[in-house]
Write an enzyme that holds these catalytic residues in place. Structure first.
Site, short mmCIF file in Angstrom:
data_model
loop_
_atom_site.label_atom_id
_atom_site.label_comp_id
_atom_site.label_asym_id
_atom_site.label_seq_id
_atom_site.Cartn_x
_atom_site.Cartn_y
_atom_site.Cartn_z
N GLY A 116 0.84 -1.19 0.00
CA GLY A 116 0.00 0.00 0.00
C GLY A 116 0.87 1.24 0.00
O GLY A 116 2.06 1.18 0.31
N LYS A 117 0.29 2.36 -0.37
CA LYS A 117 1.02 3.64 -0.32
C LYS A 117 0.00 4.77 -0.41
O LYS A 117 -1.06 4.61 -1.02
CB LYS A 117 2.01 3.75 -1.48
CG LYS A 117 3.20 4.66 -1.19
CD LYS A 117 4.18 3.97 -0.27
CE LYS A 117 5.49 4.74 -0.16
NZ LYS A 117 6.52 4.01 0.58
N GLY A 118 0.32 5.89 0.18
CA GLY A 118 -0.63 7.00 0.13
C GLY A 118 0.03 8.30 0.52
O GLY A 118 1.24 8.38 0.74
N ASP A 157 6.74 8.30 5.81
CA ASP A 157 7.37 8.37 4.50
C ASP A 157 7.88 9.80 4.34
O ASP A 157 8.00 10.54 5.33
CB ASP A 157 6.35 8.00 3.40
CG ASP A 157 7.01 7.46 2.14
OD1 ASP A 157 7.71 8.24 1.47
OD2 ASP A 157 6.83 6.28 1.81
#
Length: 427
Positions: A116-118, A157
């Site tokens: 996942g990433k956001g 991040d």
């Protein structure tokens, strides 16, 4: 009058998005492993992408609305896992591409997670601490229906940190009516975070660089290293490699680099977290640009800043014997091809910097079991996981005569394909 024609200028490479690069890498890796075409096609696409509006009341009372994203790529092996970044260039395609890399990274490390990433499209430097807290808490509210400790577990991040994760966890816990530390990783240890999490990506990069040096028959004490980027990844990698005997001759931050061919005193240089943009304030025989750091004649080059810094335009000028990717996606697909043709090994990000998600997994386990590990336990477990992953990838390199990147993808794809075949396709 001279009849010599002007030298033809080489057109600059059109830099691909993270999504385009991730799909190209997937397609290339698929040629080296026996995986059903249907699985490869499914892995080109995310399960879902959540796009949300995040209103923020500024300190002056005005209201602005920003766009946030959460890409969930694949969860066949476990909950989605990946960072949240605050950066002006955050968009859906970037999040999808980065979430794909997280899927491969977790599989290479044999972790029970998917990718996942956001993030939010915003310049974090434009935010006061109070604004960043309000933004984070509202973002947690907007994502509350698609995240959770057994569904999707965010982490820090670019532009976010342990404090951001603390606010995010608190907001989510207040919404749920109970303290749920496992909803995010990368938190401060006092509220369920793991010791060693912040240093982990740099530690794993240093471990893999050390193993690569040994693999190619060199001694670390005779090794020169250049590091682009002196944040948590670059600084921790540089400090460890120096501690283990290597000569780190160049490091850089956003303003440029310092260089000493006899080796810098890395321990004396503040990291970006300790003192932002401090590198160029240190005494050194020479200063360089960030671009020049990449072209130094060293044994090991560690690009640990941002993506797309090694391109078709400078790949022929890379003089390092080995490139170990500390950042996510620092080498473009075209540059990767050029370096391979030149015989310059590139150890990929999905192996080298996987210490972050690995210690995030340790943190998740600690939260679920309500049992804290010591720093010594964390570092020992990380060392073991990194060496296991290195050995698995190295075996594919040797058995199939593959590049390090292709070999890492073969390991990842084999595990993902086996999981998908075992679970089957919902009709």
């Amino acid at each position: 009058m001279s009849t010599q024609q002007p030298e033809e200028t080489k057109p600059e490479e059109q830099l691909d998005s993270a999504l385009v690069t991730a799909r190209r890498q997937l397609e290339r890796a698929a040629t080296h492993v026996d995986v059903d075409d249907g699985v490869i096609e499914r892995l080109k696409h995310p399960t879902r992408v959540e796009q949300v509006s995040v209103p923020l009341e500024r300190d002056d009372g005005s209201v602005e609305v920003f766009t946030g994203y959460r890409a969930q790529h694949d969860d066949v092996r476990g909950p989605y896992k990946g960072g949240l970044r605050y950066h002006p260039e955050v968009n859906a395609d970037e999040c999808i591409g980065l979430s794909m890399w997280m899927t491969w990274k977790c599989a290479v490390m044999d972790l029970p997670f998917g990718g996942g990433k956001g993030g939010i499209s915003i310049d974090p430097k434009s935010l006061s601490d109070d604004e960043k807290e309000r933004l984070t808490r509202r973002f947690a509210e907007e994502l509350r229906y698609v995240i959770g400790p057994t569904t999707d577990v965010p982490a820090p991040d670019m532009g976010t940190d342990a404090q951001t994760m603390a606010w995010f966890m608190d907001a989510y816990s207040m919404q749920q009516g109970e303290t749920i530390p496992g909803v995010v990783t990368g938190k401060p240890p006092v509220i369920g975070g793991s010791y060693g999490r912040g240093e982990a990506p740099g530690r794993s990069t240093a471990i893999i660089a050390r193993e690569a040096v040994d693999y190619y028959g060199e001694e670390l004490s005779d090794t020169t290293v250049a590091v682009q980027g002196f944040g948590s990844v670059g600084a921790n990698a540089a400090r460890l490699l120096e501690e283990w005997g290597a000569d780190v001759v160049a490091v850089s931050d956003v303003n440029g680099a310092i260089y000493d061919p006899d080796g810098l005193d890395i321990e004396s240089i503040p990291t970006h977290e300790e003192e932002p943009e401090a590198v160029m304030q240190q005494d050194a025989p020479e200063t360089l640009t960030n671009e020049e750091v990449l072209e130094l004649d060293v044994d090991v080059l560690i690009p640990a800043a941002i993506g797309n810094v090694i391109t078709a335009d400078n790949a022929d000028d890379i003089a390092a014997d080995v490139v170990v990717e500390g950042a996510n996606g620092p080498t473009t697909f075209a540059a990767d091809t050029i370096l391979e043709e030149r015989g310059v090994p590139v150890v990929p990000d999905i192996l080298a910097n996987a210490g972050g998600v690995t210690v995030s997994y340790f943190e998740w386990l600690q939260d679920i079991n309500r049992r804290k590990w010591s720093l010594e336990e964390v570092n020992a477990e990380l060392e073991e996981k990194m060496l296991d992953a290195w050995d698995n990838v190295r075996t594919e390199v040797e058995d199939k005569d593959l590049s390090w990147r292709d070999a890492a993808y073969v390991v990842a794809l084999s595990r993902i394909a086996e999981a998908k075949a075992t679970r089957g396709l919902w009709p």
